[in-house]
Write a protein that holds these residues in place. Structure first.
Motif, PDB file in Angstrom:
ATOM      1  N   MET A 158      32.224  37.188  39.589  1.00 42.10           N
ATOM      2  CA  MET A 158      31.322  38.331  39.456  1.00 42.10           C
ATOM      3  C   MET A 158      31.790  39.498  40.328  1.00 42.10           C
ATOM      4  SD  MET A 158      29.207  37.495  37.183  1.00 42.10           S
ATOM      5  CE  MET A 158      28.100  38.891  37.371  1.00 42.10           C
ATOM      6  N   ALA A 159      32.228  39.181  41.549  1.00 43.92           N
ATOM      7  CA  ALA A 159      32.722  40.230  42.444  1.00 43.92           C
ATOM      8  C   ALA A 159      33.962  40.905  41.873  1.00 43.92           C
ATOM      9  CB  ALA A 159      33.028  39.641  43.821  1.00 43.92           C
ATOM     10  N   TYR A 160      34.810  40.128  41.214  1.00 40.32           N
ATOM     11  CA  TYR A 160      36.021  40.694  40.610  1.00 40.32           C
ATOM     12  C   TYR A 160      35.673  41.545  39.380  1.00 40.32           C
ATOM     13  CZ  TYR A 160      40.554  41.016  38.303  1.00 40.32           C
ATOM     14  OH  TYR A 160      41.701  41.487  37.700  1.00 40.32           O
ATOM     15  N   LYS A 161      34.776  41.030  38.543  1.00 38.79           N
ATOM     16  CA  LYS A 161      34.406  41.754  37.319  1.00 38.79           C
ATOM     17  C   LYS A 161      33.719  43.072  37.638  1.00 38.79           C
ATOM     18  CE  LYS A 161      34.690  40.639  33.585  1.00 38.79           C
ATOM     19  NZ  LYS A 161      35.751  40.931  32.591  1.00 38.79           N
ATOM     20  N   THR A 162      32.924  43.098  38.704  1.00 38.66           N
ATOM     21  CA  THR A 162      32.219  44.328  39.089  1.00 38.66           C
ATOM     22  C   THR A 162      33.054  45.201  40.022  1.00 38.66           C
ATOM     23  OG1 THR A 162      31.131  43.147  40.912  1.00 38.66           O
ATOM     24  CG2 THR A 162      29.951  43.268  38.788  1.00 38.66           C
ATOM     25  N   ARG A 163      34.270  44.738  40.318  1.00 33.78           N
ATOM     26  CA  ARG A 163      35.224  45.458  41.171  1.00 33.78           C
ATOM     27  C   ARG A 163      34.735  45.627  42.609  1.00 33.78           C
ATOM     28  NH1 ARG A 163      37.915  43.824  37.605  1.00 33.78           N
ATOM     29  NH2 ARG A 163      39.397  45.011  36.340  1.00 33.78           N
ATOM     30  N   ILE A 165      35.465  43.340  44.671  1.00 29.42           N
ATOM     31  CA  ILE A 165      36.755  42.948  45.234  1.00 29.42           C
ATOM     32  C   ILE A 165      37.840  43.373  44.256  1.00 29.42           C
ATOM     33  CG2 ILE A 165      38.219  41.013  45.935  1.00 29.42           C
ATOM     34  CD1 ILE A 165      35.745  39.486  46.732  1.00 29.42           C
ATOM     35  N   LYS A 166      38.827  44.093  44.752  1.00 29.76           N
ATOM     36  CA  LYS A 166      39.931  44.553  43.913  1.00 29.76           C
ATOM     37  C   LYS A 166      41.229  43.916  44.383  1.00 29.76           C
ATOM     38  CE  LYS A 166      37.772  49.057  43.040  1.00 29.76           C
ATOM     39  NZ  LYS A 166      37.924  50.531  43.141  1.00 29.76           N
ATOM     40  N   VAL A 225      40.795  35.260  43.215  1.00 31.31           N
ATOM     41  CA  VAL A 225      40.875  36.661  42.798  1.00 31.31           C
ATOM     42  C   VAL A 225      42.261  36.958  42.230  1.00 31.31           C
ATOM     43  CG1 VAL A 225      40.721  39.056  43.564  1.00 31.31           C
ATOM     44  CG2 VAL A 225      39.142  37.352  44.487  1.00 31.31           C
ATOM     45  N   LEU A 226      43.290  36.402  42.849  1.00 32.13           N
ATOM     46  CA  LEU A 226      44.640  36.596  42.350  1.00 32.13           C
ATOM     47  C   LEU A 226      44.830  35.917  41.006  1.00 32.13           C
ATOM     48  CD1 LEU A 226      44.882  37.498  45.320  1.00 32.13           C
ATOM     49  CD2 LEU A 226      47.155  36.472  45.360  1.00 32.13           C
ATOM     50  N   ASP A 227      44.178  34.770  40.809  1.00 33.30           N
ATOM     51  CA  ASP A 227      44.224  34.108  39.501  1.00 33.30           C
ATOM     52  C   ASP A 227      43.566  34.970  38.438  1.00 33.30           C
ATOM     53  OD1 ASP A 227      45.537  31.628  40.131  1.00 33.30           O
ATOM     54  OD2 ASP A 227      43.712  31.002  41.159  1.00 33.30           O
ATOM     55  N   PHE A 228      42.392  35.523  38.754  1.00 35.84           N
ATOM     56  CA  PHE A 228      41.705  36.390  37.795  1.00 35.84           C
ATOM     57  C   PHE A 228      42.574  37.592  37.430  1.00 35.84           C
ATOM     58  CE2 PHE A 228      37.601  34.996  40.149  1.00 35.84           C
ATOM     59  CZ  PHE A 228      37.607  33.789  39.471  1.00 35.84           C
TER      60      PHE A 228
END
Length: 273
Positions: A158-163, A165-166, A225-228
């Motif tokens: 969710m943090a990755y999708k909502t940016r 965490i970038k 996050v790197l996998d995503f």
């Protein structure tokens, strides 16, 4: 205060497992010579692109299949353990076969569709034995670790999708460097164990030891996050269809590492009671 109750053998097998998980993670993050820019060139158009090239949905499906196979294999050794059968040969065998397959997959991603399911079986044999060992010491710890792993996965997704965490280049560099440092520490712990030497605090349940485990859990989680980012980037750039299996493989390696670190942390906490 009671000591953390895993035996030296069990600690060693966990150390070498975590070391190899991190080796595979690092190969996928940086030094894999097979993942050149040409691998990700988008050569498909229209409907053909979705039939012959990597997609996010396709990778999710492959990851689900891989997880089901891994859990089935783990359940087998879990049941054997609690039925009084010897499972350590299967655990070691799964660990060795899994490591060999993981190296082949990492350097030959084109083989991923054929080898990733076999890797999931081998990894499951080890994971089931390890989980059963912890469960025999601390009732309910396996379910707690599994739920926490899934919770961390969902939160970071969710943090990755909502940016929030970038996956910037500096972020990637920091995560890779931290993962490499942890890998070296586990490798040293494994080697020194043959000489009866242990790294201070790494395996004990002191506050410092627990703090070290918390840091390692955080680093393992950030690798998700790197996998995503890899999966999203591969889909956007039109990677070959077989890279869906490779993406699923990378995600599974990280999830297994995260689960092992979480169950180790919970074991340390439970042993203080």
């Amino acid at each position: 205060m009671p000591e953390f109750q895993l035996s030296i053998t069990e600690r060693s097998i966990t150390d070498i497992s975590n070391t190899y998980e991190e080796v595979i993670v690092l190969i996928g993050r940086s030094g894999n010579p097979t993942l050149k820019d040409s691998t990700f060139e988008n050569k498909g158009y229209g409907e053909d692109r979705y039939q012959n090239y990597m997609t996010i949905n396709g990778t999710v499906n492959k990851a689900f299949i891989t997880l089901v196979i891994l859990l089935g294999s783990a359940f087998a050794t879990w049941m054997m353990f609690f039925n009084g059968q010897q499972v350590m040969p299967l655990a070691y065998g799964g660990l060795i076969v899994g490591f060999i397959l993981a190296l082949v997959i990492s350097f030959k991603p084109v083989a991923a569709p054929y080898l990733v399911p076999v890797y999931a079986v081998a990894e499951g044999l080890f994971l089931g034995a390890l989980s059963a060992t912890y469960e025999s010491l601390y009732n309910g710890i396996t379910l707690q670790a599994a739920l926490l792993t899934m919770a961390v996965f969902i939160a970071l997704l969710m943090a990755y999708k909502t940016r929030v965490i970038k996956a910037t280049e500096n972020f990637k560099l920091g995560v890779v460097a931290a993962t490499g440092g942890i890998m070296i520490m586990y490798l040293l712990s494994f080697v020194l164990g043959f000489f009866g030497i242990s790294i201070p605090y790494l395996h004990d349940n002191s506050l410092i030891g627990i703090g070290i485990s918390v840091v390692i859990v955080i680093v393992a989680a950030l690798n998700l996050v790197l996998d995503f980012d890899f999966i999203e980037g591969g889909a956007e750039r039109g990677a070959p269809k077989y890279m869906e299996w490779y993406g699923a493989f990378g995600l599974m390696v990280t999830l297994v590492w995260l689960y092992i670190e979480i169950i180790r942390l919970l074991g340390k906490l439970r042993s203080r009671d």
